[in-house]
Enzyme design. Sequence first.
Site, short mmCIF file in Angstrom:
data_model
loop_
_atom_site.label_atom_id
_atom_site.label_comp_id
_atom_site.label_asym_id
_atom_site.label_seq_id
_atom_site.Cartn_x
_atom_site.Cartn_y
_atom_site.Cartn_z
N SER A 50 -52.58 -25.54 0.72
CA SER A 50 -51.13 -25.65 0.96
C SER A 50 -50.61 -26.95 0.36
CB SER A 50 -50.88 -25.64 2.46
OG SER A 50 -51.40 -26.84 3.01
N ASP A 82 -51.18 -22.12 -2.35
CA ASP A 82 -50.24 -21.54 -1.38
C ASP A 82 -48.86 -22.18 -1.55
OD1 ASP A 82 -49.53 -19.95 0.80
OD2 ASP A 82 -50.05 -21.50 2.26
N HIS A 83 -47.83 -21.35 -1.67
CA HIS A 83 -46.45 -21.82 -1.80
C HIS A 83 -46.28 -22.87 -2.91
CE1 HIS A 83 -44.94 -19.62 1.65
NE2 HIS A 83 -46.01 -19.99 2.32
N HIS A 207 -47.06 -13.35 4.96
CA HIS A 207 -47.12 -14.78 5.32
C HIS A 207 -46.78 -14.91 6.80
CE1 HIS A 207 -47.28 -17.12 1.44
NE2 HIS A 207 -47.29 -15.87 1.05
N GLY A 208 -47.13 -16.06 7.38
CA GLY A 208 -46.74 -16.34 8.76
C GLY A 208 -47.36 -15.39 9.76
N ASN A 229 -51.97 -14.08 5.25
CA ASN A 229 -52.13 -15.54 5.33
C ASN A 229 -52.21 -16.01 6.78
OD1 ASN A 229 -51.66 -15.33 2.62
ND2 ASN A 229 -49.95 -16.75 2.57
N VAL A 230 -53.19 -16.87 7.03
CA VAL A 230 -53.36 -17.42 8.38
C VAL A 230 -53.55 -18.93 8.29
CG1 VAL A 230 -54.68 -17.26 10.53
CG2 VAL A 230 -54.72 -15.33 8.93
N THR A 232 -51.66 -21.49 11.10
CA THR A 232 -51.43 -22.12 12.40
C THR A 232 -52.48 -21.72 13.44
OG1 THR A 232 -49.09 -22.13 11.87
CG2 THR A 232 -49.66 -22.44 14.19
O1 G3H Z 1 -48.76 -19.60 3.68
C1 G3H Z 1 -49.33 -19.71 4.76
C2 G3H Z 1 -49.03 -18.85 5.86
O2 G3H Z 1 -47.96 -18.05 5.64
C3 G3H Z 1 -49.47 -19.20 7.21
O3 G3H Z 1 -48.55 -18.93 8.24
O4 G3H Z 1 -49.22 -20.72 9.81
O5 G3H Z 1 -47.79 -18.86 10.53
O6 G3H Z 1 -50.17 -18.44 10.03
P1 G3H Z 1 -48.97 -19.26 9.74
ZN ZN Z 2 -46.69 -18.87 3.92
#
Ligand code: G3H
Ligand code: ZN
Length: 305
Positions: A50, A82-83, A207-208, A229-230, A232
């Site tokens: 990231s 990532d991003h 994502h998220g 994507n994981v 958090t």
């Molecule tokens: O790009 C990374 C993710 O979208 C992670 O999202 O932290 O909500 O799991 P998250």
């Molecule tokens: Zn993301």
Amino acid sequence: MPLVTTREMLQAALKGHFAVGAFNANNMEMVQAIVEAATEERAPVILQVSQGAIRYAGLPFAAGLVKIAAENTDIPVALHLDHGTDFDQNVLCLRAGFTSLMFDGSSLPLEENIVISKRVCDIAHICGIPVETELGKVLKRGATPEEVKDAMAKPEDAKRFIEETGADSLAVAVGSIHALLSKTALLDIERLEEIHQIIPEIPLVLHGSSGVIEDSVVEALDHGVAKVNVATYLSQVFTFTLFEQLKQHPTVEDPRKHLVPARDAAKERVREKIRLFRSNGTVTSSGSFKSPPTQHRVADIGEPE
Ligand code: G3H
Ligand code: ZN
């Protein structure tokens, strides 16, 4: 084995209705946790770097750790940006040996997003490296339900976006929110399916995922989502375990004694996610992908006369 690109693993996932877990790796312990869990589960895996990880560790360390981990396992491992913020960063990552890139132009007007996404795809494809782009915008914790809805990917833009950029996979905003601390978000599966119908050959990316209700994630696997994507969910357990360790053993000065339980806890969460995404057992002992079970045609199983 050496790093592989995300091309083959995402196509295998799309066809097999599973998703490859893409886990954010911020330090050596997280890299080890992710690769050990994936190896034990016989799952392909993506380790992604990231913007925060680049600031924390620097590109050479962030990339180097993943390369070493890949060399020491027999499952397919991809190193993904990532991003990615702009064209230059993507080029730097190409040079640093990344085997999968992302340009996130989700804050830009669609036209500009298309122009820069195409530039990144053009240069990456010369080197045989696939690129993920983003349609709509996956917002962060704190966004209101209205904001999340307004930022969702518009199915009518999907075909043009893929045709004009040449992107290999597409992150779609369909209701998830970055960095939620509990699983409360529900995906707009109808919208996801609509996009999947329009670009069926393109693996979609969620994502998220940390904040998405598990049933909703599982449902998405049958509607084109091939990469999840994981971040958090792993950071939470790593930090919480570390905190508990330090609290219980305040006089132990060896950091490794505290980091081992944190690494083990993260590893179990990676395993849990791999099983949720149904990518466990998809890699053979020789490191190749098992073919998805043959779809039986009506004639094969005996059609009533
Ligand atoms: O790009 C990374 C993710 O979208 C992670 O999202 O932290 O909500 O799991 P998250
Ligand atoms: Zn993301």
